[in-house]
Scaffold this active site. Sequence first.
Site, mmCIF file in Angstrom:
data_model
loop_
_atom_site.group_PDB
_atom_site.id
_atom_site.type_symbol
_atom_site.label_atom_id
_atom_site.label_comp_id
_atom_site.label_asym_id
_atom_site.label_seq_id
_atom_site.Cartn_x
_atom_site.Cartn_y
_atom_site.Cartn_z
ATOM 1 N N HIS A 1 0.864 -1.179 0.000
ATOM 2 C CA HIS A 1 0.000 0.000 0.000
ATOM 3 C C HIS A 1 0.896 1.223 0.000
ATOM 4 C CE1 HIS A 1 -3.045 2.921 1.326
ATOM 5 N NE2 HIS A 1 -3.946 2.040 0.927
ATOM 6 N N ASP B 1 -7.941 -4.636 -0.294
ATOM 7 C CA ASP B 1 -8.472 -4.987 -1.612
ATOM 8 C C ASP B 1 -8.314 -6.472 -1.907
ATOM 9 O OD1 ASP B 1 -9.008 -2.217 -2.266
ATOM 10 O OD2 ASP B 1 -6.849 -1.996 -2.445
#
Length: 440
Positions: free
Chosen positions: A316, A374
């Site tokens: 991320h 995700d």
Amino acid sequence: MDAKTDTKTNTEKKSGTITVGNKNWDFPIYDGTVGPQVMDISKLYGESGLFTYDPGFTSTASCESKITYIDGDEGILLYRGYPIDQLAEHGDFLETCYLLLYGELPTPSQKHDFDYRVTRHTMVHEQMSRFFQGFRRDAHPMAVMTGSIGALSAFYHDSTDISDPLQRMIASLRMIAKVPTLAAMAYKYSIGQPFIYPKNDLDYSTNFLRMCYAVPTEDYKPNPVLARAMDRIFILHADHEQNASTSTVRLAGSSGANPFACIAAGCACLWGPAHGGANEAALNMLREIGHVDRIPEFIKRAKDKNDSYRLMGFGHRVYKNYDPRAKIMQKTCHEVLAELGIKDDPLLDVAMELEKIALHDEYFVEKKLYPNIDFYSGITLKAMGFPTTMFTVLFAVARTVGWIAQWKEMIEDPKQKIGRPRQLYTGATTRDYVPISRRK
């Protein structure tokens, strides 16, 4: 040009000195309640004739905010000081909405009043249904969402005066209430089914699932496990500090644009595959791999510096540790799969094996490529029956409250001014116009 920064501290204030050549300029340094210090360079150009250069604004604080705090190195996400895992485990989405908007968790009476007001705003103007008919049947639901959210300002122009606190509050409640209705309408339109009106006796997430999956020919039976999973997904995505879409909302709002237009701008930004489209990309990656036996092939490609392939759902931009939202999403994913009786899902097998590799393989550990939210949300939403084209739409439903809270905070900030980033110009210098007859 040689530049350096020094810090000087006294009992009253902190300041930093920027030195370029033999010239010095002092600027104040501020402390947040947590997180890094910031140097206020708002007067840098006026005093020195210099701009700073920071592509992506990764080292620049664009605003002062009390809403969300992220510590990417430690894997911490706080809404108004409350850890995300506590809110997702013990609260519900509308409680989180109240917290983000007003700064405190609601009392029982405040919660009841807030839930009542949101629920009574869930219907959209009946003429909105005709607006949907102007879209092609195969339009992407996010294209429909962006257009329909922007169109709300044409239907609810009695709440577009941003200088009126009452209108700001009404607009905020309307968007939290109506965006799920628009999202469900976008889904129904894409599959050719009639729109389903909201019901006031259902909670927020159950109401949304019913609008997506009910049909007029039979009764809809709510599944509390799926409704709770949907509620958690909304909480986990509600806000994420000054990300691209939130910054877009603030920038649009800084011009004085009406709130519906600002949220539509955020929705458009969210649609980008590097932002809200990441969970769809993660699921597509799992489909591409297809089977556990093929994982080594894709791992090898991901490690190859000469190969442009990258694994989606790992790492991320902010979190350099395990994404705190991913832990909750992993648990929720398993609850949904168990409730639906999904035991032998090839995509889940691939996902679990990839997770194991990411947490133990030296390459992933060294580069801190941990599974992010995700990675699990795509599998969960697929199991709940949503097509991949709806994933970002669901993200937009959740993030609407964060955008509104950030917009509201910006409007009420006395230091707020219209956004105007600077640039490093590298184009041509002044040139004289040459008539076309003399050009070669």
